[in-house]
Design a protein around this motif. Structure first.
Motif, short mmCIF file in Angstrom:
data_model
loop_
_atom_site.label_atom_id
_atom_site.label_comp_id
_atom_site.label_asym_id
_atom_site.label_seq_id
_atom_site.Cartn_x
_atom_site.Cartn_y
_atom_site.Cartn_z
N HIS A 62 1.70 10.36 -5.27
CA HIS A 62 2.68 10.95 -4.50
C HIS A 62 4.06 10.58 -4.64
O HIS A 62 4.86 10.80 -3.75
CB HIS A 62 2.20 9.88 -2.95
N CYS A 93 2.47 5.56 -4.37
CA CYS A 93 1.68 5.35 -5.68
C CYS A 93 1.73 6.64 -6.53
O CYS A 93 2.74 7.57 -6.27
CB CYS A 93 -0.04 5.50 -5.24
N VAL A 119 0.89 -1.18 -0.11
CA VAL A 119 -0.03 -0.02 0.02
C VAL A 119 0.82 1.42 -0.07
O VAL A 119 1.98 1.40 0.71
CB VAL A 119 -1.09 -0.01 1.23
N CYS A 120 0.44 2.25 -0.67
CA CYS A 120 1.18 3.70 -0.73
C CYS A 120 1.67 4.17 0.67
O CYS A 120 0.64 3.83 1.54
CB CYS A 120 0.34 4.72 -1.43
N GLU A 121 3.10 4.34 0.69
CA GLU A 121 3.50 4.89 2.15
C GLU A 121 3.04 6.13 2.43
O GLU A 121 3.41 6.44 3.53
CB GLU A 121 4.86 4.52 2.31
N GLN A 122 2.42 6.96 1.77
CA GLN A 122 1.90 8.35 1.89
C GLN A 122 0.73 8.11 2.88
O GLN A 122 -0.04 7.47 2.91
CB GLN A 122 1.40 9.07 0.91
N ASP A 123 0.99 8.91 4.16
CA ASP A 123 0.03 8.90 5.15
C ASP A 123 -1.36 9.18 4.92
O ASP A 123 -1.63 10.12 4.12
CB ASP A 123 0.38 9.89 6.46
N GLY A 124 -2.29 8.17 5.15
CA GLY A 124 -3.64 8.39 4.70
C GLY A 124 -4.04 7.73 3.45
O GLY A 124 -5.23 7.68 2.88
N CYS A 125 -3.12 7.60 2.46
CA CYS A 125 -3.24 6.91 1.18
C CYS A 125 -3.57 5.54 1.30
O CYS A 125 -2.63 4.88 2.03
CB CYS A 125 -2.29 7.15 0.30
N THR A 126 -4.70 4.92 0.57
CA THR A 126 -4.78 3.59 0.74
C THR A 126 -4.68 2.71 -0.61
O THR A 126 -4.94 1.62 -0.77
CB THR A 126 -6.06 3.13 1.39
N LEU A 127 -4.31 3.24 -1.57
CA LEU A 127 -4.06 2.78 -2.93
C LEU A 127 -2.98 1.67 -2.76
O LEU A 127 -1.99 1.66 -2.24
CB LEU A 127 -3.54 3.93 -3.95
N GLU A 128 -3.50 0.53 -3.44
CA GLU A 128 -2.65 -0.57 -3.66
C GLU A 128 -1.57 -0.52 -4.91
O GLU A 128 -1.83 0.10 -5.82
CB GLU A 128 -3.45 -1.84 -3.94
#
Length: 87
Positions: free
Chosen positions: A62, A59, A25-34
């Protein structure tokens, strides 16, 4: 073609599985894109090496390329905090 699965040691010593066959999953805080942990999603150009990025996986929303950075070499994709740290 790249490697489908390998181990990366991050600068903090944490070992993670990486490669285009490793789901994440994207490591940007709050992002849930696979995403996967292939080079297309890497902040920087070499896994586990912080010389031109943090080594996180993000992702396409980001990751950015700093087109303002003068160079004849291909520019790595970076997360916004890494771009902001550049001189």
């Amino acid at each position: 073609m790249g490697n489908a699965h390998y181990t990366v040691t991050r600068p903090d010593g944490e070992q993670i599985e990486a490669g285009y066959d490793v789901a994440a999953v994207c490591e940007q805080d709050g992002c849930t894109l696979e995403i996967d942990r292939g080079l297309a999603y890497l902040c920087g150009s070499t896994p586990g090496t912080p010389e031109d990025g943090c080594g996180g996986y993000f992702c396409s929303r980001h990751l950015y390329t700093d087109w303002e950075m003068p160079s004849d070499e291909p520019q790595p994709q970076n997360c916004l905090p890494c771009i902001d740290k550049r001189p």
